[in-house]
Structure formats: structure tokens, C-alpha cells
Design a protein around this motif. Structure first.
Motif, short mmCIF file in Angstrom:
data_model
loop_
_atom_site.label_atom_id
_atom_site.label_comp_id
_atom_site.label_asym_id
_atom_site.label_seq_id
_atom_site.Cartn_x
_atom_site.Cartn_y
_atom_site.Cartn_z
N THR A 180 50.43 44.44 38.42
CA THR A 180 51.18 44.09 39.63
C THR A 180 52.45 44.91 39.75
O THR A 180 52.87 45.27 40.85
CB THR A 180 51.52 42.59 39.65
OG1 THR A 180 52.24 42.24 38.46
CG2 THR A 180 50.26 41.74 39.73
N ALA A 181 53.07 45.24 38.61
CA ALA A 181 54.24 46.11 38.63
C ALA A 181 53.85 47.52 39.08
O ALA A 181 54.58 48.17 39.86
CB ALA A 181 54.90 46.15 37.25
N ALA A 182 52.70 48.00 38.59
CA ALA A 182 52.22 49.32 39.01
C ALA A 182 51.90 49.32 40.50
O ALA A 182 52.18 50.30 41.21
CB ALA A 182 50.99 49.71 38.20
N GLN A 183 51.33 48.24 40.99
CA GLN A 183 51.03 48.14 42.42
C GLN A 183 52.31 48.18 43.25
O GLN A 183 52.35 48.79 44.32
CB GLN A 183 50.25 46.87 42.71
CG GLN A 183 49.80 46.75 44.16
CD GLN A 183 49.16 45.40 44.47
OE1 GLN A 183 49.46 44.40 43.80
NE2 GLN A 183 48.27 45.38 45.46
N ALA A 184 53.36 47.53 42.76
CA ALA A 184 54.64 47.54 43.48
C ALA A 184 55.19 48.96 43.59
O ALA A 184 55.80 49.32 44.60
CB ALA A 184 55.64 46.63 42.77
N GLY A 188 48.55 50.32 47.05
CA GLY A 188 47.14 50.20 46.73
C GLY A 188 46.68 48.76 46.58
O GLY A 188 47.39 47.81 46.93
N GLU A 189 45.49 48.61 46.04
CA GLU A 189 44.83 47.32 45.93
C GLU A 189 44.41 47.07 44.49
O GLU A 189 43.82 47.94 43.85
CB GLU A 189 43.58 47.32 46.83
CG GLU A 189 42.68 46.11 46.68
CD GLU A 189 41.32 46.27 47.35
OE1 GLU A 189 40.59 45.27 47.46
OE2 GLU A 189 40.99 47.41 47.74
N VAL A 190 44.72 45.88 43.98
CA VAL A 190 44.22 45.48 42.67
C VAL A 190 42.81 44.95 42.85
O VAL A 190 42.58 43.98 43.57
CB VAL A 190 45.12 44.41 42.02
CG1 VAL A 190 44.53 44.00 40.67
CG2 VAL A 190 46.54 44.93 41.84
N LEU A 191 41.85 45.63 42.23
CA LEU A 191 40.44 45.26 42.37
C LEU A 191 40.13 44.00 41.55
O LEU A 191 40.87 43.65 40.63
CB LEU A 191 39.56 46.42 41.92
CG LEU A 191 39.67 47.70 42.76
CD1 LEU A 191 38.91 48.84 42.11
CD2 LEU A 191 39.17 47.47 44.18
N THR A 193 38.22 43.50 39.18
CA THR A 193 38.07 43.75 37.75
C THR A 193 39.37 44.22 37.09
O THR A 193 39.39 44.48 35.89
CB THR A 193 36.98 44.81 37.51
OG1 THR A 193 37.25 45.96 38.34
CG2 THR A 193 35.61 44.26 37.85
N GLY A 194 40.45 44.37 37.89
CA GLY A 194 41.75 44.69 37.32
C GLY A 194 42.23 46.11 37.50
O GLY A 194 43.38 46.42 37.20
N SER A 195 41.37 47.02 37.98
CA SER A 195 41.81 48.39 38.24
C SER A 195 42.68 48.42 39.49
O SER A 195 42.57 47.56 40.37
CB SER A 195 40.60 49.30 38.44
OG SER A 195 39.84 49.43 37.26
N LEU A 196 43.54 49.42 39.57
CA LEU A 196 44.38 49.62 40.76
C LEU A 196 43.78 50.75 41.57
O LEU A 196 43.62 51.87 41.06
CB LEU A 196 45.81 49.95 40.35
CG LEU A 196 46.81 50.19 41.49
CD1 LEU A 196 46.95 48.95 42.37
CD2 LEU A 196 48.17 50.62 40.95
N ARG A 197 43.43 50.48 42.82
CA ARG A 197 42.79 51.47 43.69
C ARG A 197 43.76 51.98 44.74
O ARG A 197 44.38 51.21 45.46
CB ARG A 197 41.55 50.87 44.35
CG ARG A 197 40.90 51.77 45.39
CD ARG A 197 39.45 51.38 45.65
NE ARG A 197 38.62 51.70 44.49
CZ ARG A 197 37.29 51.51 44.46
NH1 ARG A 197 36.66 51.01 45.51
NH2 ARG A 197 36.59 51.83 43.39
N LEU A 198 43.87 53.32 44.83
CA LEU A 198 44.73 53.97 45.80
C LEU A 198 43.88 54.79 46.77
O LEU A 198 42.95 55.48 46.36
CB LEU A 198 45.72 54.91 45.11
CG LEU A 198 46.58 54.36 43.97
CD1 LEU A 198 47.49 55.45 43.43
CD2 LEU A 198 47.40 53.17 44.44
N HIS A 199 44.20 54.71 48.03
CA HIS A 199 43.58 55.54 49.05
C HIS A 199 44.56 56.63 49.46
O HIS A 199 45.75 56.37 49.62
CB HIS A 199 43.16 54.70 50.26
CG HIS A 199 42.12 53.67 49.95
ND1 HIS A 199 40.77 53.92 50.06
CD2 HIS A 199 42.23 52.40 49.50
CE1 HIS A 199 40.08 52.84 49.70
NE2 HIS A 199 40.94 51.89 49.36
#
Length: 425
Positions: A180-184, A188-191, A193-199
Motif C-alpha cells: 500500500t505504501a508502494a501504491q501511494a 496503480g492497482e493492487v491485484l 494476489t498482492g502484486s502492484l500493477r501499473l499502466h
């Protein structure tokens, strides 16, 4: 950007295209050999994007170009036309693209006489524009690959896979700490399964947290094998065929004592770079997997060499660099590697087998055959109970079948097969 500035990445992308389509080279090989090293980081990234986009849309570009060509031009000219057609389809300014295409052909003594043809054809393509491009059918996989996959999954599934492959792949990250800190920091979107996805992530090395080693690039499907293995602090784990090191880093981040093995010194250097950047520890061994005879491991992760047919959405060069002729040898090698890996395990140890393949012969069939060869060997079905894994992805023999069309609305995932085996105590 001036025409001269824009020519360098196009010329480099054209070199990559020529090597893939005429010599069957893989982009990863070419880039690893330094094909883009002469470019600035920005131009390097652009050349790679252009080559990947062109390979992904190659069949559609050929279909559009066929309307304006009386006969197929020589491959170097054809690849210039393909490259520029894909750029025009993406909405690039027609004037710059057409001029660049003409210039690329003019700079080659063997093709400079075809400047007029390139100019005329690209102007007609530009008139069609993105709308004309969008009306064309989704490119199909080549017959040597489409037929066995169609036999395995049926025509509707294959059409869905092809649609995801053509759409391309977002960027998935495995985060070392708090996702969640990385997402901030990254968006992107936390999938599930826990991976962080960036478009539309852009240049990876410029993203927040890269230099600090907070995360590494790893498709969400490729991150699942280690989650299923569930390494524990202090366990002694062997990662066979480890490069580029994503799974090694996952195991190390879990606190296990990991030994990573790969036959390629160049690829192992990349593993070392990734470990250094992320501050994680692993013992690295450059050797063929069959040369490893040290036993006593609590777990072995075998990401076996395979057809890589599950990764086409990220690697659209694969259908053009391969022809399926290696399938038989790969399948035999995988079986031998399973047998060898089992000898390296402690009694009661676990073997996590996975391949980034869509072919059942490299997944489900391998597990059925291994169980038949090794009395007492079992499949750990309960190991698949990890967050985000859809029960529908489970297979009859106890493994997990991942397909590119899963999570299609999110950008799909790599095709993967995963199963965990338990050696008799």
C-alpha cells in the motif's frame, strides 16, 4: 523532437525487427548482447517499445499494407513499412512518420531505390489512420502454436487469449515491503494476489523506489509459485534456473536461505545486480541444473526451461523466433529435471514445479507422469490456497493453470502452470 532525433530509436527498432523476422532472434537476446547500448536511456526505451508494438501488430500491419502493395517488398523495406504502419495506427503525426520511413529506406544502398514506393504506401496508410487499423481483425498466433492450444482449450478461449496478447501487458511489481505504501508512491492497482500493477509506467529505472530496491518487476502470474511454496525463515531452498531472479528475491525476502542456480553467466550477473539493488542475500551458482549434486534442501523451486508460450503478451517476438520444433526436447528435459530435483530434497521436502507455458504437455501432463514414475510422491493441493487464486484455475491433477485471458479487464496475466509436490518422508 526533430526528424534526426527521432530516427535513432526507429533505426534501432528496425534492426531488432530485422533480426527477429529474418534470423529468429529473441529481443531479450539482442538487447542482452548490447543492440541498444549506443542509445540514450530514453531512446533505448523508445526503440524497445517500437519493436514490441510492431511485432505485436505485425499480422495486422501486413493485412493493411497488402491493400496498397502489388507484391511483397524485400524484408528490410517491408519492416520499415510495418514499423511506420504501427506508428501511424497509434496516432503518431503522419508527416514525421512518413518522412522517417523514407529516410530509413534511403540510408540503405540496397533499398534506396524504393523511397518512392515507401512514401506512396505510407501516405495511403496515413489516410486510413487509426480508424482503418481498428477495423482489422485481431492477429492470430501462428498455426504451429494455435493448433495445439486450440485443441487444449477450444476456439473461444484462444480468441480471448489472442485479444489479450494484442492489447499488450501492463507492468507488474513485486514489492519487498508494504504494497500500500508502494501504491501511494507509484499509483496503480493492487491485484488480488498482492502484486502492484501499473499502466503506462514509462521508464522503469526512473520510477520511485527503483534505486532504493523497494520492488522488482515480475508478472503477477510469475509471483505466484513462491507464494504457493510459502518459504519460511531459516529454510534451505534451491532455486533452479533462477535468472532473472524474481523468485530468488521473493524467497530471500521471506527469510529463507536460498541458493540460486542458472547456467548463464550473463543472466546470473543480472541476478546479482537485482539482489544488490534490493539488499537481499542469496548464494549464486553458475552451473547447469544437472551439475548440482548437493542435497539436503527443504524445498526446490524448478522454473523449468519451456516454450515460454504463456508470455507472448509481454514478448510478441516469440511466435516469430520459434517454430515449435523444440517442444519435444524441452518436454524430455523437464521430466529429467523433475527427477533430478527430487534427489536434492530432504525426505518430506517439497518441489515446486512451474513453467511459463500454455501447453499441457509442459504442465499438467508432466505432473501426471512424475506421479507415475515416483511411488509415494504426492501433489499438495492445499498449497494452492493463497489469496487471490480463483478455485476455477485449479486442475484435475492438483496444479494451477493460469491463462492470459484471466483478469482480461485488468490487462491479463502470463500463462503459467504451477504445482507443488511432496517427497515421501
Amino acid at each position: 523532437m526533430s526528424q534526426q532525433q527521432g530516427l535513432a530509436p526507429r533505426k534501432a527498432a528496425l534492426f531488432l525487427l530485422d533480426k527477429v523476422t529474418t534470423e529468429g532472434k529473441l529481443l531479450s537476446e539482442l538487447i542482452g548482447e548490447g543492440a541498444l547500448q549506443h542509445l540514450t536511456p530514453e531512446d533505448r526505451a523508445r526503440a524497445q517499445r517500437l519493436a514490441i508494438a510492431t511485432l505485436r501488430g505485425l499480422a495486422r500491419a501486413d493485412r493493411m499494407l497488402a491493400r496498397f502493395l502489388n507484391k511483397t517488398p524485400p524484408t528490410p523495406v517491408r519492416n520499415v513499412l510495418r514499423l511506420c504502419t504501427v506508428e501511424l495506427a497509434g496516432g503518431e503525426a503522419a508527416h514525421g512518420v512518413v518522412n522517417a520511413g523514407v529516410e530509413l529506406v534511403a540510408r540503405n544502398k540496397r533499398t534506396q531505390s524504393m523511397k518512392g514506393l515507401v512514401n506512396a504506401v505510407l501516405r495511403k496508410v496515413a489516410d486510413e489512420g487509426p480508424d482503418g487499423w481498428a477495423r482489422l481483425a485481431v492477429p492470430r498466433m501462428p498455426g504451429w502454436l494455435r493448433k495445439p492450444l486450440k485443441d487444449a482449450y477450444g476456439p473461444q478461449v484462444i480468441a480471448a487469449i489472442e485479444a489479450v496478447q494484442f492489447a499488450g501487458a501492463p507492468l507488474d511489481l513485486t514489492v519487498k515491503g508494504d504494497v500500500t505504501a508502494a501504491q501511494a508512491a507509484l499509483g496503480g492497482e493492487v491485484l488480488p494476489t498482492g502484486s502492484l500493477r501499473l499502466h503506462d509506467a514509462g521508464q522503469v529505472s526512473s520510477l520511485p523506489g527503483f534505486e532504493a530496491g523497494d520492488w522488482w518487476v515480475q508478472d503477477a502470474a510469475a509471483a505466484l509459485p513462491v507464494q504457493i511454496m510459502a518459504p519460511k525463515t531459516g529454510e534451505k531452498i534451491l532455486d533452479l534456473c533462477a535468472a532473472p531472479g524474481g523468485k530468488t528475491m521473493q524467497i530471500a525476502a521471506a527469510g529463507a536461505e536460498v541458493t540460486a542456480v542458472d547456467a548463464s553467466a550473463g543472466r546470473m550477473a543480472r541476478v546479482r545486480e537485482n539482489l544488490d539493488r534490493t539488499g537481499l542475500q542469496a548464494k549464486l551458482v553458475t552451473a547447469d541444473a544437472f551439475e548440482v549434486t548437493t542435497d539436503g534442501f527443504d524445498a526446490v523451486l524448478l522454473d523449468a526451461p519451456c516454450s515460454a508460450t504463456g508470455t507472448i503478451r509481454r514478448h510478441p517476438d516469440l511466435p516469430y523466433a520459434k517454430d515449435g520444433s523444440e517442444f519435444g526436447a524441452l518436454i524430455d528435459q523437464q521430466a529429467a529435471m523433475i527427477d533430478h530435483a527430487l534427489t536434492l530434497l530432504n525426505p518430506g521436502g517439497r518441489l515446486l514445479y512451474c513453467t511459463c507455458s500454455l501447453l499441457p504437455d509442459e504442465g499438467e501432463v508432466q505432473i501426471d507422469d512424475a506421479l507415475a514414475r515416483h511411488p509415494g510422491l504426492t501433489v499438495e493441493r492445499d498449497a494452492l490456497d493463497v489469496p487471490g487464486v480463483d478455485p476455477a484455475w485449479r486442475t484435475e491433477e492438483g496444479g494451477l493453470r493460469l491463462r492470459p485471458d484471466y483478469w482480461a479487464e485488468r490487462g491479463g496475466m502470463d500463462g503459467f502452470y504451477i504445482a507443488q509436490l511432496r517427497k515421501p518422508a
